[in-house]
Motif scaffolding. Structure first.
Motif: not given
Length: 287
Positions: A136-137, A140, A147, A150, A246-249, A251
């Motif tokens: 995950d790191r 990210r 970025r 996105y 947003d990263f989670e959105d 992923r």
């Protein structure tokens, strides 16, 4: 006299020693087979046989001229030095793949179809690639580094009133003043409406000065703004501020993009390793 480069991936000019960063389109997962790439490798089949030594690859003015022509047809302008360098790299990668494919007898049934041989050779290369481990790191960090890909950029809605006849700065300012006073003039026949244009697109189309002036404009007011193509009478309708991603959105999207980039990097490294078997000569024509 020919220039023989120890590094098979040639520099733009012998005097240039700086490292050149390739355009993003050359790092796409299958950039070898992008439209502009394929055209470069199938338009002139005779380029393949310009040298009798199968371990010598010649990059000369004919290669560069073909690259410029295809790039201009695709993008409407001449490539700059970095883009021409990138096109040479793509051409050389494919030339190496083609010759490796011939060495492996992958041309069986396809002697006259160069791109198929390249594709088969690249498939052999792909068979030896493996997706590296990730966590995950890592994803990210990759997301933050990329970025700009996105984040939602600032967007602008605006209108352009096209002045007929004289197009000097003074004429455009008089035209804008008339529009602000409520006099329509001939604006109705020359009105262009733009919705949701991102800032980067404004810079590409009209120039940085235009983008800065539009950002400083008041909504609903006709103004004369400078652009690459001359003065323009513009009315800003609305501006939408940028929105960070947003990263989670994203992923799953980030994982796929990172996977594509990682595999493309391995693929390119493998092709470049193969290229070390060849001698590359620049600036020679055998015709």
């Amino acid at each position: 006299m020919p220039t023989v480069l120890p590094d098979p991936f040639v520099r733009i000019a012998a005097a240039s020693r700086r490292r050149i960063s390739l355009p993003g389109w050359t790092r796409e997962p299958l950039f070898h087979f992008a439209l502009i790439g394929v055209a470069l490798f199938v338009v002139d089949y005779s380029l393949v046989s310009r040298t009798e030594d199968p371990r010598v690859i010649v990059i000369d003015a004919e290669v560069d001229n073909e690259a410029r022509q295809v790039f201009k047809s695709s993008r409407g302008r001449e490539p700059d030095k970095e883009e021409l360098y990138a096109l040479r790299r793509v051409w050389l990668d494919n030339e190496v793949l083609y010759r490796e494919g011939l060495a492996l007898d992958l041309d069986k049934g396809d002697k006259a179809i160069r791109e198929r041989v390249i594709f088969k050779a690249l498939s052999v290369v792909d068979a030896s690639t493996k997706l590296p481990d990730y966590d995950d790191r890592l994803l990210r960090d990759w997301f933050e580094t990329n970025r700009v890909k996105y984040d939602e950029p600032a967007r602008y809605d605006f209108q352009e009133a096209v002045l007929t006849g004289e197009k000097s700065e003074s004429a455009n300012r008089a035209f804008a003043a008339a529009l602000n006073a409520g006099t329509p003039g001939d604006a109705g026949a020359g009105l262009r409406v733009f919705k949701g244009r991102p800032r980067a697109n404004l810079v590409q189309s009209y120039g940085e000065e235009f983008a800065v002036a539009l950002e400083a404009s008041r909504s609903g007011e006709w103004r004369v703004l400078p652009s690459r193509g001359g003065w323009r009478v513009i009315q800003l309708e609305a501006a939408t501020p940028p929105k960070p991603a947003d990263f989670e959105d994203l992923r799953a999207v980030v994982l796929q993009d990172w996977t594509d980039a990682a595999m493309a990097e391995q693929r390119s490294a493998a092709v470049r390793a193969l290229a070390k078997k060849y001698t590359v000569k620049v600036g020679v024509s055998t015709r």
